[in-house]
Design a protein around this motif. Sequence first.
Motif, PDB file in Angstrom:
ATOM      1  N   PHE A  42      -2.563   6.433  -6.653  1.00  0.00           N
ATOM      2  CA  PHE A  42      -1.664   7.574  -6.494  1.00  0.00           C
ATOM      3  C   PHE A  42      -1.558   8.321  -7.828  1.00  0.00           C
ATOM      4  O   PHE A  42      -1.753   7.742  -8.909  1.00  0.00           O
ATOM      5  CB  PHE A  42      -0.266   7.100  -6.069  1.00  0.00           C
ATOM      6  CG  PHE A  42      -0.248   6.434  -4.729  1.00  0.00           C
ATOM      7  CD1 PHE A  42      -0.314   7.191  -3.560  1.00  0.00           C
ATOM      8  CD2 PHE A  42      -0.151   5.046  -4.627  1.00  0.00           C
ATOM      9  CE1 PHE A  42      -0.292   6.568  -2.312  1.00  0.00           C
ATOM     10  CE2 PHE A  42      -0.129   4.423  -3.389  1.00  0.00           C
ATOM     11  CZ  PHE A  42      -0.206   5.176  -2.224  1.00  0.00           C
ATOM     12  N   ASN A  99      -2.798  11.650  -1.800  1.00  0.00           N
ATOM     13  CA  ASN A  99      -2.200  10.701  -2.752  1.00  0.00           C
ATOM     14  C   ASN A  99      -1.792  11.333  -4.084  1.00  0.00           C
ATOM     15  O   ASN A  99      -1.333  10.632  -4.982  1.00  0.00           O
ATOM     16  CB  ASN A  99      -3.172   9.542  -3.029  1.00  0.00           C
ATOM     17  CG  ASN A  99      -3.208   8.560  -1.866  1.00  0.00           C
ATOM     18  OD1 ASN A  99      -2.461   8.727  -0.893  1.00  0.00           O
ATOM     19  ND2 ASN A  99      -4.082   7.558  -1.964  1.00  0.00           N
ATOM     20  N   LEU A 156      10.008   9.684  -4.661  1.00  0.00           N
ATOM     21  CA  LEU A 156       8.724   9.344  -4.041  1.00  0.00           C
ATOM     22  C   LEU A 156       8.700   7.841  -3.792  1.00  0.00           C
ATOM     23  O   LEU A 156       8.943   7.052  -4.715  1.00  0.00           O
ATOM     24  CB  LEU A 156       7.575   9.732  -4.978  1.00  0.00           C
ATOM     25  CG  LEU A 156       6.166   9.295  -4.541  1.00  0.00           C
ATOM     26  CD1 LEU A 156       5.707  10.051  -3.299  1.00  0.00           C
ATOM     27  CD2 LEU A 156       5.163   9.474  -5.676  1.00  0.00           C
ATOM     28  N   LEU A 212       6.402   4.673  -2.757  1.00  0.00           N
ATOM     29  CA  LEU A 212       5.016   4.228  -2.613  1.00  0.00           C
ATOM     30  C   LEU A 212       4.970   2.837  -1.987  1.00  0.00           C
ATOM     31  O   LEU A 212       5.728   1.954  -2.394  1.00  0.00           O
ATOM     32  CB  LEU A 212       4.325   4.164  -3.979  1.00  0.00           C
ATOM     33  CG  LEU A 212       4.245   5.446  -4.793  1.00  0.00           C
ATOM     34  CD1 LEU A 212       3.571   5.163  -6.139  1.00  0.00           C
ATOM     35  CD2 LEU A 212       3.489   6.531  -4.037  1.00  0.00           C
ATOM     36  N   GLY A 232       2.205   7.090   0.159  1.00  0.00           N
ATOM     37  CA  GLY A 232       3.356   7.599  -0.568  1.00  0.00           C
ATOM     38  C   GLY A 232       4.055   8.676   0.233  1.00  0.00           C
ATOM     39  O   GLY A 232       3.419   9.388   1.017  1.00  0.00           O
TER      40      GLY A 232
END
Lengths: 552, 552
Positions: free
Chosen positions: B383, B410, B420, B422, B427
């Motif tokens: 990410f 990503n 955010l 993940l 995500g």
Amino acid sequence: MADAPLRVIPLGGLGEIGRNMMALEQDGDIVVIDAGVLFPEEGMPGVDFAIPDISYLVERKSAVKAILITHGHEDHIGALPYVLPELDVPVYASRLAHGLISVKLRERGQLKNARLNIVEPNSPFKVGRFKVEFFRVCHSIPDAMGIAVETSLGLVVHTGDFKIDHTPADGKTTDFTALARFASEGVVLLCSDSTYAEIEGYTPSEQVVGEALDRAIGDAKGRVMVATFASLISRVQQVIDAAAKHGRHVTVIGRSMVNNVKMATRMGYLNDPGGIVVSLGKARQLPNERVVILATGAQGEPTSALVRISNGEHPDIEIVPGDTVVISASPIPGNDTLVAKTIDNLYRQQANVLYSKIALVHVHGHGSREELKMMLSLVKPKFFVPVHGEYRHLVAHAAIARATGVHESNAFVLEDGDVLELTEKRGKIVDKIPAGPVFVDGNRLWSSYSDVLDERRKLARDGIVVVSMTLDRKTGRLRGAPEVAATGFVDMQDSPELLERTAQEVRSTLDQYRSDRLDLDGAKAGVVKAVSKFLHDETGMRPKIVAHIGQV
Amino acid sequence: MADAPLRVIPLGGLGEIGRNMMALEQDGDIVVIDAGVLFPEEGMPGVDFAIPDISYLVERKSAVKAILITHGHEDHIGALPYVLPELDVPVYASRLAHGLISVKLRERGQLKNARLNIVEPNSPFKVGRFKVEFFRVCHSIPDAMGIAVETSLGLVVHTGDFKIDHTPADGKTTDFTALARFASEGVVLLCSDSTYAEIEGYTPSEQVVGEALDRAIGDAKGRVMVATFASLISRVQQVIDAAAKHGRHVTVIGRSMVNNVKMATRMGYLNDPGGIVVSLGKARQLPNERVVILATGAQGEPTSALVRISNGEHPDIEIVPGDTVVISASPIPGNDTLVAKTIDNLYRQQANVLYSKIALVHVHGHGSREELKMMLSLVKPKFFVPVHGEYRHLVAHAAIARATGVHESNAFVLEDGDVLELTEKRGKIVDKIPAGPVFVDGNRLWSSYSDVLDERRKLARDGIVVVSMTLDRKTGRLRGAPEVAATGFVDMQDSPELLERTAQEVRSTLDQYRSDRLDLDGAKAGVVKAVSKFLHDETGMRPKIVAHIGQV
């Protein structure tokens, strides 16, 4: 008898960019080149714009024979509405500049009395004792001219704003032939545009931008919006051409852009092959991939079409994903933050954005160092005065002149108000006349405005607190409670405790002044001092304090 | 059981440069990276600076395990004095950053209670459930670090501010070995510096600047003055080295520069071979061609040494012809005009000036596009979150990440307050928390300050006029004359006629409100409206009008 000396008097645009104006004086005759405005800088809050101080010219009214205009940008024509009522002289300008000046004067009811003349390039005419010839230069507006003034000492060549572009959008290049002819006749003085005297190399041609715009419009999957200067007619033409090539129509939004496109089309400066430009209503009926929107706002002007679109506040247009926005301009110094915020907001709305920092979608209108050398080499002047630039640009340009053959002591870095006197032998600064900016704020002119601007800056920093109270004339006692109001300071209405303690501070200060004969000024000053100290101790800020004491 | 999701929460520095702060949260533990200030922009008159809103962290006090500091610049450490009283957590920083933080906290009496720790690079340690490792990066201050945080999903690598310089002034390069090792262990997330994501190519090495400074000092006939950032210790070293080579001594002026040079020398970050640095008194006894003056003011700060020298207002130093001034910095956006004016004034004083636009006397501390690609290629993250940048920089950096192999979905362009989340698979932005700036003005913090700033901007535009009067409670009649005072507007004391007509306007307005039961609010509003209209008609300006009505 020796020739009368020639006096060169910059009244604006030297040492500070904008409000360009210069006077040439010989043997009692004066010609003026340009009459522009300066748009306000950061340090001038609230000022609409600044114009040159023309008191020197007004005192010599009958000597002033004409104002010659190099091109139609505001920093070269914007002061005419203020200058012409003071100096009833003819104005000479190229066709487009004449059109723009006419619009400006008509709006103010001044057109009828103005003596405007259209000048064709390479067609000399007499102005008092001087013979004048306009010649073409490239710049970011059509019909830009340099001016040659014949004096008894030789020619004075003034470039106006210029660059050297062998492939300009309108095909009209800087007139090398005329420049070479001037050189052969003998140029006593060159005054040349210094705006980009710091920048190495050559300014790229408009052709590069045309290609980039063509690619951007050709590649775009959805709608394309192009923002540029309303006066940059050649850029508008490039957009129309690219749209035509890729099967799109162009619609124009933003008042100044709409007006300029209309005017330029009517006067023949814009060519719309087969109805490419359509109304917004018509454009809305077309699919996105067939539309180009041409808009104002390339400088991030808060009320412009582009900025309102970027904020989602435009009544007619909103960004949809897939839109491409091209900002075909570079930020004028001081506008960087506004432009950057506009780009950020367009990205936030999911537009794809092309701007000068990441794509070649703009070139500016001024020559870089190699072009300045070229001009000097062509014209071969005896004396040199760099014009149009901040001080460091003038210094850099004077160094270029010396490097290309101007004698060390013949290149003069002047500032506004310096009076340079040239004879056949030498040049010398002989006088300094008033040439500070005159500010236009609201509907008045202010030749000295610095105190008011100082006050505004202070107000902006910490705001103002007004304390108002009524005293009994006999007893010196407070009648009623002191009133406290703050603006641009802490929101005191939300801080009742601070409000109350400030009022208490006022009361206890006034107690010290109570007597049979109240010292009103002393009490006022005492209240201001006490409240100022109290609020600084409390908040760390220093708002301006105004105290009003009424007596009954 | 699946691993707990990792939450990435930017609290500052995303979408707007400065006041950098980010939180990483997993399974109830939080680590924070950096705690910086933002210096005010144009639109924030009077504000000292802005810090992040840490209410999210304060509500989860016990979860916050540490604050990790990447380097000692104000936009990364400046908020600590405000954050630490709210969050009593340990702070981890490299040696120089630790020194700078200590000075800052000591000044405010906060050092005793702070839990500061020095971190060596490549020496992992535990913070709650996380294992943390600092690694060297190049930046415009020594001892700059990136940070790797081990989570159960893999490593999070945060670059801090960085560039890739193979020949930095202090010889300490960005740690490719560590980055490659992280990649082999598996990097789930890279957070990378986006400041220069618009700029093509590579940022030049410090070595280039060292050579340019050496040439400037070697070529100069007279005295040399070098202005740079007080924190740019490597630049100071380059100046000392060049001075030593060319038989000159260096003297240091400007409070922050003097303090930093002392501190850096004491801590071993500056090496003065054989007493090159001397006092100003000693330097004054040397001939000009043996002196280099190192000064603050490279950003045109109005009270700095260089600016006072450029204005001829410095008590100890004035420019003499033959002086060379090197401005070894580039203007931070917003400071362009101040820096330009300083250069102009130095030229006016006959100095020779070298600055970043015309000479290679500065390189900045952030990587350009090729370096950002290099970082992505080395670290190979799953990410990607671009950090440190205005919105368009983040967008550009995310595009670079996608081009170098990060999956389309990503790379996340976040803004401050976006949460955010993940997981191993994907995500997603799951929340938005308050993360607007908190303003520091005077000695107070303001989480909502926009009304006050609006008022200040208005005040700065057209000023304020205060009208104050006393009415008889019984008759509603005016007692005495209305008092009118203007600030930042026309100087009304100089316009007695305007003053008198304004007072007359107040009288006739009040006449309309006279009655047995005075409508005080109505009368006030009426006066404000009438005076506002009258002054706009007269002057074209719209000052704020404040009316005070006392009653007796």
